[in-house]
Enzyme design. Structure first.
Site, mmCIF file in Angstrom:
data_model
loop_
_atom_site.group_PDB
_atom_site.id
_atom_site.type_symbol
_atom_site.label_atom_id
_atom_site.label_comp_id
_atom_site.label_asym_id
_atom_site.label_seq_id
_atom_site.Cartn_x
_atom_site.Cartn_y
_atom_site.Cartn_z
ATOM 1 N N PRO A 231 12.513 56.163 -13.425
ATOM 2 C CA PRO A 231 13.009 56.264 -11.872
ATOM 3 C C PRO A 231 11.499 57.047 -11.340
ATOM 4 C CG PRO A 231 13.784 58.187 -13.282
ATOM 5 C CD PRO A 231 13.299 57.050 -14.202
ATOM 6 N N ASP A 402 7.651 60.702 -12.765
ATOM 7 C CA ASP A 402 8.954 60.393 -13.387
ATOM 8 C C ASP A 402 10.068 61.430 -12.820
ATOM 9 O OD1 ASP A 402 10.977 59.825 -14.988
ATOM 10 O OD2 ASP A 402 9.639 59.521 -16.900
ATOM 11 N N HIS A 403 11.088 61.067 -12.217
ATOM 12 C CA HIS A 403 12.062 61.947 -11.726
ATOM 13 C C HIS A 403 12.895 62.504 -12.897
ATOM 14 C CE1 HIS A 403 14.097 64.194 -8.439
ATOM 15 N NE2 HIS A 403 13.905 63.218 -7.616
ATOM 16 N N ARG A 404 12.796 61.862 -14.188
ATOM 17 C CA ARG A 404 13.617 62.579 -15.165
ATOM 18 C C ARG A 404 13.058 63.795 -15.663
ATOM 19 N NH1 ARG A 404 13.521 57.494 -19.293
ATOM 20 N NH2 ARG A 404 11.081 57.826 -18.630
#
Length: 430
Positions: A231, A402-404
């Site tokens: 993401p 990376d939104h994680r």
């Protein structure tokens, strides 16, 4: 029981590799961790060590042969076993004799099954790349070439079958290709003029298919995976770099080697990762792996693709050391001489297209890294200083995250730290 050793995936995305040198010989006793072979891909040369002890029963691939990942390359016999154990071991593993890949059509394969014995990886300094010459009477189609030599020949339009090797045993080595100008290798054949009328133009231009290199396949596979499974989100900032350019000019008057704007960028990225440790991490599937130092990958354009060697401990290097290290990595990347470990690790990448004059762009993450900074050209623009319109030099940068691993607030905090350092460039000297 005898163990079948298969060609492992030496680097992420690699689908074929070549045995450059067999270090172990038939009949040799091996302990776990002993070196088995030097294996070459289009990106690097690595040493492989056995994970099982025993006696080398048979080597199934000749030096210089390029084969698919997962194909059997050797059989290691257990204590007390003889030649008669080799056939049943290959049959039990469902392994047939490996098929050599032709230079014009490199094949691709899925990684080997879990039952195969995959040797461990040990980094090794790159060595001269060689290509096995075909046996007397062999056809040109059977010419065997290592991945790096085949790639260079393909990109330069050189027919390997027409060359006489200068390496050991008449092998073709990289220096044999370097002596041939690409234009001469691809010069068109003159033809007599024709009195026939020129052909009628087609309504649509016909394209010319171009075979994919192993590097291009790896890029396509990894970046498609990144864009579809990670993401991404983006944060953009506009940096004033007038003071940076002035300081760079002063440094280059006295420094033992010239430094670039990108060297300042790398130091600012490293400093921001130290300032905001929450951004210095990668996704681990069921955990987040956090780092203290700043290992940063630098995107390097090479013939036919892109490599991202990792510069270690940028936060602790001087500006001049960063400049020297990046230049050395880039030189070896373009020559195909990087080692495997130099392409692995790091939490962050920098992709700089400023030298091409681009105004703005966004980069795709290089898994498993959680951040990549896209750097555009520094250009003069109207700016406002304390309510007064002026002209300033502005560089646009975009963070892909990376939104994680990195939330929006962390990304914004990191970008603020980066801009602060790039606009106060003396921090790169401290």
């Amino acid at each position: 029981m005898a163990s079948v050793v298969r060609m492992p995936a030496a680097l992420a995305g690699v689908t074929e590799a070549a045995i450059q040198t067999w270090i172990a010989k038939p009949g040799q006793q091996l302990a776990v961790g002993d070196l088995l072979a030097e294996i070459e891909t289009e990106k690097a040369v690595v040493e492989y060590a056995t994970e099982v002890a025993g006696t080398v029963g048979r080597l199934l691939v000749d030096e210089g042969d390029s084969i698919e990942v997962g194909a059997p390359i050797a059989v290691i016999l257990a204590a007390g076993e003889g030649e008669d154990a080799i056939g049943p071991a290959l049959t039990a593993a469902g392994a047939a004799a490996p098929e050599r890949l032709e230079p014009a059509e490199p094949a691709a394969a899925e990684p080997a099954s879990a039952e195969a014995v995959a040797p461990a990886v040990v980094a090794t300094p790159p060595t001269e790349v060689s290509v096995a010459s075909p046996p007397s009477g062999a056809s040109a189609a059977r010419l065997v070439a290592s991945p790096i030599v085949r790639r260079l020949a393909r990109e330069r339009g050189i027919d390997l079958a027409a060359l006489t090797g200068t390496g050991p045993g008449g092998r073709i080595v990289r220096r044999d290709l370097d002596g041939i100008p690409a234009a001469a290798a691809t010069a068109p054949v003159a033809t007599a003029p024709s009195s026939a009328p020129p052909p009628t133009p087609a309504t649509a231009a016909a394209g010319t298919p171009e075979k994919l290199t192993g590097m291009r396949k790896a890029i396509a596979r990894r970046l498609t995976e990144s864009k579809t499974t990670v993401p991404h989100f983006y944060v953009t900032a506009h940096c004033r770099v007038d003071r940076l350019l002035a300081l760079r000019a002063q440094v280059n008057e006295a420094a033992p080697r010239k430094v670039s704007v990108n060297d300042f960028v790398l130091k600012a990225v490293a400093g921001a990762l130290v300032d905001v440790p929450a951004a210095n991490a990668i996704w681990g599937g069921d955990h987040i792996l956090r780092f203290t130092g700043a290992d940063i990958a630098v995107a390097v354009a090479v013939e036919g693709g892109l490599l991202t060697p990792v510069l270690r401990g940028v936060d602790s290097l001087s500006l001049v050391d960063v400049s020297a290290a990046v230049a050395e990595l880039a030189e070896r990347a373009r020559a195909g001489r990087l080692q495997q470990h130099e392409l692995e690790g790091g939490s962050f990448s920098v992709s700089n297209l400023g030298m091409y004059g681009v105004d703005d762009f966004s980069a795709i993450l290089n898994p498993p890294q959680s951040g990549i900074l896209a750097v555009s050209a520094a250009k003069q623009q109207p700016v406002v200083d304390d309510g007064v319109l002026a002209v300033g030099t502005v560089m646009t940068v975009t963070l892909s995250a990376d939104h994680r691993v990195i939330d929006g607030a962390v990304a914004a905090e990191w970008m603020t730290a980066f801009v602060r350092r790039i606009e106060n460039p003396v921090s790169a000297l401290l």
